[in-house]
Enzyme design. Structure first.
Site, mmCIF file in Angstrom:
data_model
loop_
_atom_site.group_PDB
_atom_site.id
_atom_site.type_symbol
_atom_site.label_atom_id
_atom_site.label_comp_id
_atom_site.label_asym_id
_atom_site.label_seq_id
_atom_site.Cartn_x
_atom_site.Cartn_y
_atom_site.Cartn_z
ATOM 1 N N THR A 1 -11.111 5.060 4.391
ATOM 2 C CA THR A 1 -9.646 5.544 4.943
ATOM 3 C C THR A 1 -10.464 7.540 5.156
ATOM 4 O O THR A 1 -11.606 7.587 4.716
ATOM 5 C CB THR A 1 -8.647 6.163 3.945
ATOM 6 O OG1 THR A 1 -9.337 6.597 3.080
ATOM 7 C CG2 THR A 1 -8.349 5.083 3.008
ATOM 8 N N ASP B 1 -2.035 12.264 -3.504
ATOM 9 C CA ASP B 1 -2.281 13.810 -4.051
ATOM 10 C C ASP B 1 -3.196 14.121 -4.699
ATOM 11 O O ASP B 1 -2.377 13.589 -5.979
ATOM 12 C CB ASP B 1 -0.977 14.078 -3.163
ATOM 13 C CG ASP B 1 -0.427 13.785 -2.099
ATOM 14 O OD1 ASP B 1 -1.271 14.291 -0.765
ATOM 15 O OD2 ASP B 1 -0.025 13.074 -1.608
ATOM 16 N N GLU C 1 4.957 4.970 3.799
ATOM 17 C CA GLU C 1 4.096 6.901 3.733
ATOM 18 C C GLU C 1 5.505 7.758 4.165
ATOM 19 O O GLU C 1 6.448 6.601 5.223
ATOM 20 C CB GLU C 1 3.724 6.071 4.631
ATOM 21 C CG GLU C 1 2.698 7.628 5.441
ATOM 22 C CD GLU C 1 1.992 8.651 3.854
ATOM 23 O OE1 GLU C 1 2.851 9.832 4.024
ATOM 24 O OE2 GLU C 1 0.906 8.325 3.878
ATOM 25 N N GLU D 1 0.739 -1.231 0.371
ATOM 26 C CA GLU D 1 0.134 0.923 0.171
ATOM 27 C C GLU D 1 0.642 1.566 -0.331
ATOM 28 O O GLU D 1 1.442 1.538 0.626
ATOM 29 C CB GLU D 1 -0.864 0.073 0.956
ATOM 30 C CG GLU D 1 -1.855 0.998 1.304
ATOM 31 C CD GLU D 1 -2.926 1.037 2.440
ATOM 32 O OE1 GLU D 1 -3.382 0.431 2.989
ATOM 33 O OE2 GLU D 1 -3.210 2.270 2.460
HETATM 34 C C1 SAM Z 1 -3.818 12.195 0.056
HETATM 35 S S1 SAM Z 1 -3.190 11.307 1.116
HETATM 36 C C2 SAM Z 1 -4.395 10.147 1.511
HETATM 37 C C3 SAM Z 1 -3.643 9.529 2.670
HETATM 38 C C4 SAM Z 1 -5.207 7.786 2.046
HETATM 39 N N1 SAM Z 1 -4.348 6.915 2.203
HETATM 40 C C5 SAM Z 1 -5.700 7.882 2.911
HETATM 41 O O1 SAM Z 1 -6.580 7.328 2.057
HETATM 42 O O2 SAM Z 1 -6.307 8.731 3.604
HETATM 43 C C6 SAM Z 1 -1.870 10.730 0.210
HETATM 44 C C7 SAM Z 1 -0.694 10.636 0.512
HETATM 45 O O3 SAM Z 1 0.680 9.800 0.246
HETATM 46 C C8 SAM Z 1 1.589 9.988 0.671
HETATM 47 N N2 SAM Z 1 2.511 9.990 -0.153
HETATM 48 C C9 SAM Z 1 2.619 10.214 -1.416
HETATM 49 N N3 SAM Z 1 3.304 10.605 -1.762
HETATM 50 C C10 SAM Z 1 4.944 9.935 -1.737
HETATM 51 C C11 SAM Z 1 5.432 8.848 -2.348
HETATM 52 N N4 SAM Z 1 6.502 8.857 -3.214
HETATM 53 N N5 SAM Z 1 6.178 8.511 -1.507
HETATM 54 C C12 SAM Z 1 4.818 7.833 -0.195
HETATM 55 N N6 SAM Z 1 3.692 8.207 0.206
HETATM 56 C C13 SAM Z 1 3.439 9.376 -0.130
HETATM 57 C C14 SAM Z 1 1.684 11.635 1.647
HETATM 58 O O4 SAM Z 1 2.991 11.398 2.840
HETATM 59 C C15 SAM Z 1 -0.596 11.199 1.819
HETATM 60 O O5 SAM Z 1 -0.175 10.874 3.185
#
Ligand code: SAM
Length: 239
Positions: free
Chosen positions: A210, A137, A87, A62
């Site tokens: 989520t 994001d 993450e 994930e």
């Molecule tokens: C909009 S949040 C969604 C979090 C979770 N999946 C949810 O649905 O609540 C997107 C997450 O992706 C992580 N993220 C973005 N780019 C990433 C990367 N290159 N590697 C790891 N995590 C990443 C961000 O830190 C963020 O916590």
């Protein structure tokens, strides 16, 4: 496309907004005391899944797990599946560690590094049965769209790491992002759609709940679910 050391430099644009922000004392403590129990540290060599996760028969990753709600829930439901959660957001990682510890979950490892580096350096080809990417994001501003994680290069990398029959699930409430990703997935000769319709499927089962799924549901946004599987047929792969 060859993914090489030099290739890594091509995507140094950040796909996340921040790694740190307000962190609670409990999350901080979890990072200090628990991270070493669950962490998969970044190295330069591909992992042996059976060694890192003894007793498991499937491998799921994930990416961007937020606070780990779905990751931990899935892992508890599927004890013979190995889960690697990736993450970069440290308060989220802290929260996930607390959940893992509280529930005594054994089949999860956590990486706090950029998912692109983890996939490139540590995940072997043809190894992953399931990729799960929930609400990446969205970067809605046009000038920020280059920061979106899921682009053609990233999909190519995921497809290389997928086992035959493995799946990739991408869920988003950004219509623009969903359509961009759909086009990329559709063009990939090694993927077959498992999505019934072209647009949203909207299946909101518990495992996909989520923080961001709840936000989308509260604001009445349409949720797009894209589910693809790696076909047995291999077109020319460059890896
Ligand atoms: C909009 S949040 C969604 C979090 C979770 N999946 C949810 O649905 O609540 C997107 C997450 O992706 C992580 N993220 C973005 N780019 C990433 C990367 N290159 N590697 C790891 N995590 C990443 C961000 O830190 C963020 O916590």
């Amino acid at each position: 496309m060859t993914i090489s050391e030099s290739g890594r430099k091509q995507y140094r644009v950040k796909t996340y907004a921040r790694r740190e922000s307000r962190i609670t004392p409990a999350q901080k403590k979890a990072l200090t005391e628990l991270l070493s129990l669950y962490e998969l540290p970044l190295t330069d060599s591909p992992i042996r899944v059976s060694e890192v996760f003894p007793g498991t028969s499937r491998f799921a990753i994930e990416i961007g797990f937020g606070d780990g709600e779905t990751l931990v829930h899935r892992a508890q439901q599927n004890k013979t599946t190995a889960y690697l959660g990736i993450e970069v957001y440290r308060p989220g990682v802290g929260k996930c560690l607390l959940r893992l510890h509280k529930n005594n979950v054994k089949n999860v490892r956590v990486s706090t590094n950029d998912a692109r580096d983890v996939l490139l350096q540590q995940v072997p080809s043809n190894a992953v049965n399931e990729f799960i990417i929930l609400f990446p994001d969205p970067w809605p501003k046009v000038r920020h769209r280059k920061r979106r994680l899921v682009n053609s290069e990233f999909v190519e990398l995921c497809v290389d790491r997928l086992a035959i029959g493995g799946t990739i699930l991408i869920v988003t409430d950004s219509s623009n992002y969903a359509h961009q990703v759909l086009e990329i997935l559709e063009k990939n000769p090694n993927l077959d759609s498992m999505t019934p319709g072209q647009d949203a499927v909207g299946v909101q089962d518990k495992l996909r709940q989520t923080r961001y799924a709840r936000k989308a549901s509260q604001s009445g946004s349409q949720v797009f679910e894209l589910l693809y599987t790696r076909s047995a047929y291999l077109s020319a792969r460059n890896h």
